[in-house]
Design a protein around this motif. Structure first.
Motif, PDB file in Angstrom:
ATOM      1  N   PHE A   1       0.844  -1.177   0.000  1.00  0.00           N
ATOM      2  CA  PHE A   1       0.000   0.000   0.000  1.00  0.00           C
ATOM      3  C   PHE A   1       0.889   1.240   0.000  1.00  0.00           C
ATOM      4  CE2 PHE A   1       0.661  -1.516   4.317  1.00  0.00           C
ATOM      5  CZ  PHE A   1       1.191  -0.396   4.949  1.00  0.00           C
ATOM      6  N   ALA A   2       0.327   2.346  -0.438  1.00  0.00           N
ATOM      7  CA  ALA A   2       1.033   3.624  -0.410  1.00  0.00           C
ATOM      8  C   ALA A   2       0.778   4.300   0.932  1.00  0.00           C
ATOM      9  CB  ALA A   2       0.554   4.510  -1.555  1.00  0.00           C
ATOM     10  N   PHE A   3       1.575   5.308   1.210  1.00  0.00           N
ATOM     11  CA  PHE A   3       1.389   6.053   2.454  1.00  0.00           C
ATOM     12  C   PHE A   3      -0.034   6.593   2.579  1.00  0.00           C
ATOM     13  CE2 PHE A   3       1.507  10.413   4.302  1.00  0.00           C
ATOM     14  CZ  PHE A   3       1.502  10.008   5.635  1.00  0.00           C
ATOM     15  N   ALA A   4      -0.596   7.043   1.445  1.00  0.00           N
ATOM     16  CA  ALA A   4      -1.941   7.617   1.476  1.00  0.00           C
ATOM     17  C   ALA A   4      -2.965   6.622   2.007  1.00  0.00           C
ATOM     18  CB  ALA A   4      -2.340   8.092   0.083  1.00  0.00           C
ATOM     19  N   GLY A   5      -2.810   5.335   1.666  1.00  0.00           N
ATOM     20  CA  GLY A   5      -3.745   4.319   2.149  1.00  0.00           C
ATOM     21  C   GLY A   5      -3.710   4.182   3.654  1.00  0.00           C
ATOM     22  N   LEU A   6      -2.507   4.143   4.232  1.00  0.00           N
ATOM     23  CA  LEU A   6      -2.381   4.044   5.678  1.00  0.00           C
ATOM     24  C   LEU A   6      -2.856   5.327   6.351  1.00  0.00           C
ATOM     25  CD1 LEU A   6      -1.492   2.552   8.217  1.00  0.00           C
ATOM     26  CD2 LEU A   6       0.828   3.388   7.824  1.00  0.00           C
ATOM     27  N   ARG A   7      -2.532   6.454   5.746  1.00  0.00           N
ATOM     28  CA  ARG A   7      -2.941   7.727   6.340  1.00  0.00           C
ATOM     29  C   ARG A   7      -4.463   7.805   6.479  1.00  0.00           C
ATOM     30  NH1 ARG A   7      -4.473  12.277   3.715  1.00  0.00           N
ATOM     31  NH2 ARG A   7      -3.504  11.565   1.785  1.00  0.00           N
ATOM     32  N   VAL A   8      -5.190   7.384   5.444  1.00  0.00           N
ATOM     33  CA  VAL A   8      -6.649   7.437   5.506  1.00  0.00           C
ATOM     34  C   VAL A   8      -7.177   6.535   6.616  1.00  0.00           C
ATOM     35  CG1 VAL A   8      -8.767   6.872   4.248  1.00  0.00           C
ATOM     36  CG2 VAL A   8      -6.949   8.126   3.112  1.00  0.00           C
ATOM     37  N   LYS A   9      -6.590   5.349   6.779  1.00  0.00           N
ATOM     38  CA  LYS A   9      -7.015   4.454   7.860  1.00  0.00           C
ATOM     39  C   LYS A   9      -6.771   5.099   9.220  1.00  0.00           C
ATOM     40  CE  LYS A   9      -8.080   0.828   5.275  1.00  0.00           C
ATOM     41  NZ  LYS A   9      -9.490   0.431   5.079  1.00  0.00           N
ATOM     42  N   LEU A  10      -5.601   5.706   9.394  1.00  0.00           N
ATOM     43  CA  LEU A  10      -5.278   6.319  10.677  1.00  0.00           C
ATOM     44  C   LEU A  10      -6.169   7.526  10.951  1.00  0.00           C
ATOM     45  CD1 LEU A  10      -1.370   6.120  10.702  1.00  0.00           C
ATOM     46  CD2 LEU A  10      -3.007   4.614  11.854  1.00  0.00           C
ATOM     47  N   GLU A  11      -6.424   8.315   9.939  1.00  0.00           N
ATOM     48  CA  GLU A  11      -7.293   9.471  10.127  1.00  0.00           C
ATOM     49  C   GLU A  11      -8.719   9.029  10.453  1.00  0.00           C
ATOM     50  OE1 GLU A  11      -6.755  11.735   6.567  1.00  0.00           O
ATOM     51  OE2 GLU A  11      -4.957  12.748   7.320  1.00  0.00           O
ATOM     52  N   ALA A  12      -9.172   7.943   9.833  1.00  0.00           N
ATOM     53  CA  ALA A  12     -10.499   7.407  10.157  1.00  0.00           C
ATOM     54  C   ALA A  12     -10.535   6.924  11.606  1.00  0.00           C
ATOM     55  CB  ALA A  12     -10.856   6.261   9.205  1.00  0.00           C
ATOM     56  N   TYR A  13      -9.434   6.307  12.044  1.00  0.00           N
ATOM     57  CA  TYR A  13      -9.368   5.841  13.428  1.00  0.00           C
ATOM     58  C   TYR A  13      -9.385   7.025  14.399  1.00  0.00           C
ATOM     59  CZ  TYR A  13      -7.469   3.910  17.733  1.00  0.00           C
ATOM     60  OH  TYR A  13      -7.281   3.559  19.049  1.00  0.00           O
ATOM     61  N   ALA A  14      -8.648   8.085  14.062  1.00  0.00           N
ATOM     62  CA  ALA A  14      -8.641   9.278  14.914  1.00  0.00           C
ATOM     63  C   ALA A  14     -10.033   9.887  14.994  1.00  0.00           C
ATOM     64  CB  ALA A  14      -7.632  10.297  14.384  1.00  0.00           C
ATOM     65  N   GLU A  15     -10.744   9.909  13.861  1.00  0.00           N
ATOM     66  CA  GLU A  15     -12.110  10.434  13.852  1.00  0.00           C
ATOM     67  C   GLU A  15     -13.020   9.575  14.727  1.00  0.00           C
ATOM     68  OE1 GLU A  15     -15.411  12.664  13.228  1.00  0.00           O
ATOM     69  OE2 GLU A  15     -13.327  13.168  12.733  1.00  0.00           O
ATOM     70  N   LEU A  16     -12.831   8.266  14.680  1.00  0.00           N
ATOM     71  CA  LEU A  16     -13.609   7.369  15.533  1.00  0.00           C
ATOM     72  C   LEU A  16     -13.380   7.687  17.002  1.00  0.00           C
ATOM     73  CD1 LEU A  16     -15.339   4.806  16.033  1.00  0.00           C
ATOM     74  CD2 LEU A  16     -13.219   3.496  15.918  1.00  0.00           C
ATOM     75  N   ARG A  17     -12.137   7.885  17.392  1.00  0.00           N
ATOM     76  CA  ARG A  17     -11.833   8.195  18.788  1.00  0.00           C
ATOM     77  C   ARG A  17     -12.467   9.523  19.210  1.00  0.00           C
ATOM     78  NH1 ARG A  17      -7.544   5.507  21.442  1.00  0.00           N
ATOM     79  NH2 ARG A  17      -7.108   7.427  22.598  1.00  0.00           N
ATOM     80  N   ARG A  18     -12.432  10.505  18.316  1.00  0.00           N
ATOM     81  CA  ARG A  18     -13.055  11.783  18.647  1.00  0.00           C
ATOM     82  C   ARG A  18     -14.566  11.618  18.836  1.00  0.00           C
ATOM     83  NH1 ARG A  18      -9.118  13.809  14.968  1.00  0.00           N
ATOM     84  NH2 ARG A  18     -10.535  13.591  13.210  1.00  0.00           N
TER      85      ARG A  18
END
Length: 225
Positions: free
Chosen positions: A107-124
């Motif tokens: 995967f590219a960095f962008a793929g992981l970044r989107v997963k992490l940002e989605a996880y951060a949004e979930l925590r918020r």
């Protein structure tokens, strides 16, 4: 900061993934592990751990057995599987054991970044606690179903978008389209087109710099989520 443990049997891959994590605002790598035993030891001993990026193929077990043992030991740490395992049975088992996301290598960095940002949004979304109305429940599950790659309008390149994004994130001050062009190797017109797209989607903030004469210069800064 969201503290992350990166688990991968390949030391080089673990380092690359750790470097990716560190590039995403709000995330910090708490440690790395390269086998199941080491991963469990890290989970047991790290003073704080929020998320495990977990490979499936490990020399002394599988990612699924690591998750099972984590739960048996009482650890409720969140897990995102990051693995080359593509068979549906493994994906299904990961879901049943509580993995929040599943990212298939390579995967590219962008793929992981989107997963992490989605996880951060979930925590918020979950931080408020209390009872959830249906709209909030929908937001919680919507955060988990974020796409693997950012969606770009037709005619836009994910590679160019990533170059512009990296230039903005690494800058200590807002940049102009010309400065972005010089840092990325694209034309000024191309840089301007991607900057306007990022501004429309709320990923950049536009400011105006007034000089001695003439029109004000448009400058862009990355917006940290």
């Amino acid at each position: 900061m969201i503290e992350v443990l990166v688990v991968d049997d390949d030391v080089r891959v673990a380092r690359v993934n750790a470097a990716y994590v560190e590039k995403v605002p709000g995330f910090h790598v708490a440690g790395e592990a390269h086998n199941a035993a080491e991963a469990l030891h890290r989970v047991d001993t790290l003073p704080r751990l929020d998320l495990v990026l977990l490979d499936h193929y490990l020399p002394d077990g599988t990612g699924l057995t690591v998750v099972q043992e984590m739960r048996r030991r009482g650890h409720q740490t969140d897990v995102i599987m990051v693995t080359a395992a593509r068979d549906v049975s493994t994906v299904q088992a990961a879901m049943r054991h509580g993995a929040l996301q599943y990212l298939v290598k390579p995967f590219a960095f962008a793929g992981l970044r989107v997963k992490l940002e989605a996880y951060a949004e979930l925590r918020r979304t979950l931080d408020g606690g209390g009872e959830a109305e249906q709209a909030q429940v929908d937001r919680i599950f919507g955060a988990l179903s974020a796409p693997s790659e950012p969606r770009l309008p037709k005619g836009h390149s994910p590679t160019t978008a990533e170059l512009v994004r990296q230039a903005l994130m690494s800058a200590e001050e807002p940049l102009s389209a010309q400065e972005i062009a010089e840092r990325t190797g694209v034309s000024r017109q191309t840089a301007q087109r991607y900057l306007k797209l990022l501004e429309r989607t709320g990923r950049t903030r536009l400011t105006l710099k007034y000089g001695d004469a003439g029109r004000p210069e448009h400058r862009y800064a990355w917006v940290t989520p």
